[in-house]
Design an enzyme around this catalytic site. Structure first.
Site, PDB file in Angstrom:
ATOM      1  N   GLY A   5       0.816  -1.201   0.000  1.00 17.32           N
ATOM      2  CA  GLY A   5       0.000   0.000   0.000  1.00 17.32           C
ATOM      3  C   GLY A   5       0.851   1.254   0.000  1.00 17.32           C
ATOM      4  O   GLY A   5       2.039   1.223   0.334  1.00 17.32           O
ATOM      5  N   CYS A   6       0.254   2.381  -0.362  1.00 18.24           N
ATOM      6  CA  CYS A   6       1.011   3.627  -0.519  1.00 18.24           C
ATOM      7  C   CYS A   6       1.460   4.203   0.825  1.00 18.24           C
ATOM      8  O   CYS A   6       2.641   4.505   1.026  1.00 18.24           O
ATOM      9  CB  CYS A   6       0.197   4.641  -1.307  1.00 18.24           C
ATOM     10  SG  CYS A   6      -1.495   4.882  -0.742  1.00 18.24           S
ATOM     11  N   PHE A   7       0.516   4.377   1.765  1.00 15.19           N
ATOM     12  CA  PHE A   7       0.904   4.832   3.101  1.00 15.19           C
ATOM     13  C   PHE A   7       1.918   3.866   3.710  1.00 15.19           C
ATOM     14  O   PHE A   7       2.877   4.278   4.365  1.00 15.19           O
ATOM     15  CB  PHE A   7      -0.315   4.900   4.014  1.00 15.19           C
ATOM     16  CG  PHE A   7      -1.160   6.132   3.875  1.00 15.19           C
ATOM     17  CD1 PHE A   7      -0.605   7.401   3.948  1.00 15.19           C
ATOM     18  CD2 PHE A   7      -2.526   6.030   3.711  1.00 15.19           C
ATOM     19  CE1 PHE A   7      -1.388   8.545   3.848  1.00 15.19           C
ATOM     20  CE2 PHE A   7      -3.325   7.167   3.606  1.00 15.19           C
ATOM     21  CZ  PHE A   7      -2.760   8.425   3.673  1.00 15.19           C
ATOM     22  N   SER A   8       1.665   2.570   3.505  1.00 13.46           N
ATOM     23  CA  SER A   8       2.529   1.550   4.089  1.00 13.46           C
ATOM     24  C   SER A   8       3.947   1.656   3.556  1.00 13.46           C
ATOM     25  O   SER A   8       4.915   1.579   4.316  1.00 13.46           O
ATOM     26  CB  SER A   8       1.973   0.156   3.780  1.00 13.46           C
ATOM     27  OG  SER A   8       0.610   0.065   4.071  1.00 13.46           O
TER      28      SER A   8
END
Length: 350
Positions: A143-146
């Site tokens: 994921g992007c935030f991750s």
């Protein structure tokens, strides 16, 4: 040439995968799918005049690798057939990221029908899982935030440098991260001149961050993550507040990070001096705009010596290094290409 397909090409993630694959010197994009099978320019005007149009999923042909840009729950239905017919697969979605199927089912409120494939799918952050990615037939793209948080905190976690239970992350996202479908929170009159908090507790990416950082440390890591949309299109800024076990210095922190990412092409430690003649400090910290449209993650650091707090600023493009671009980096590794093949573009300024 590698024959690639994009399954689910109408959204922002699928469109970005198509754009980068069309530019890749070692790839032939065999097809991209849409249930409407219409002109690709209707979804992606930037691809007007390109040598590809959408086809219906029923009409796909065999290729070497398939990128899935589908809503959660759909990839697990089609991945078994793709793999059994000899395709390698990169899932740009979330179906195979969480290694405990029960946790995944709790987060996404669905029954996972392909749990046997979760175990074999490396979590696709090349800087941390390169050897696993090389021999994989299925990649769980992060994921992007991750991605921003894991890359931002990995050096400190790996070196057992901070308190694993006191990690606070404020995640700011551009609206492309919400996808192409209209929603009130990202409708221009609502998001312009506004900041929209959402999923401020138990955000889905919290579980990814905790999972991957815990594996680095062999101890449980607890992350307190909150998110908000901001009025930009592309980009993620994760502001990470962590607390060292012992007193440190900014110089020591830079040394840890520069050593950890010494040979990495796509992670840059942003190190510019503070201006001692001004109290308004902004130059030492990376900007989201500098990485838009690229596969780079820029990481900036600061240290509050009075409170023994480290602040990590990690920026990347939510559909670039946080999505389709890192998927192509993973493909390059799987097919024994140089990792930066087709990914050498740098950000535009202004």
């Amino acid at each position: 040439m590698i024959k690639a397909g994009v399954y689910g090409g109408t959204g922002y993630m699928g469109g970005e995968a198509i754009r980068i694959l069309l530019e890749h010197p070692d790839v032939t994009l065999s097809w991209a799918t849409s249930r409407k099978a219409d002109n690709i320019s209707f979804s992606h005007p930037n691809l007007y005049g390109s040598a590809i149009d959408f086809i219906h999923p029923d009409d796909i042909t065999p290729c070497d690798i398939v990128f899935l840009a589908l809503p959660s729950g759909l990839p697990m239905e089609i991945v078994p057939d793709l793999i059994s017919s000899g395709h390698k697969v990169i899932d740009l979605g979330s179906d195979f990221r969480i290694k405990d199927p029960l946790v995944w089912e709790k987060i996404y409120n669905k029954t996972h029908i392909s749990p046997e494939l979760i175990k074999e799918a490396p979590y696709g952050i090349p800087e941390l899982r390169r050897e696993e990615i090389k021999g994989a037939r299925l990649i769980a793209n992060p994921g992007c935030f991750s991605s921003a948080a894991i890359l931002g905190l990995a050096p400190l976690i790996k070196n057992n440098f901070i308190d694993n239970e006191k990690i606070i992350i404020d995640g700011l996202s551009g609206t492309a991260g919400a996808g192409a479908m209209l929603h009130k929170s990202i409708h221009h009159p609502e998001i312009a001149n506004n900041i929209v908090p959402y999923n401020v507790t138990k955000h889905r990416h919290t579980y990814e961050i905790e999972q991957e950082l815990s594996l680095l440390n062999n101890n449980k890591v607890t992350v307190h993550f909150s998110s908000a949309y901001v009025p930009i299109v592309r980009g993620i800024l994760d502001i990470c507040h962590v607390f060292p076990k012992n007193r440190t210095s900014l110089e020591e922190l830079f040394s840890i990070y520069e050593s950890f990412y010494l040979n990495e092409k796509f992670v840059r430690i942003y190190r510019l001096p503070k201006d001692k003649n001004t109290s308004w400090q902004y130059k030492p910290y990376p900007w989201v705009s500098t990485v838009a449209g690229t596969n780079y993650c820029f990481i900036g650091l600061d240290y509050d010596d009075e409170r023994n707090r480290v602040v990590v600023y990690s920026v990347l493009d939510s559909i670039g290094k946080g999505g389709a671009h890192v998927g192509i980096q993973n493909m390059n590794i799987m097919f024994n290409l140089e990792e930066d093949t087709g990914l050498k573009r740098i950000g535009a300024h202004p």
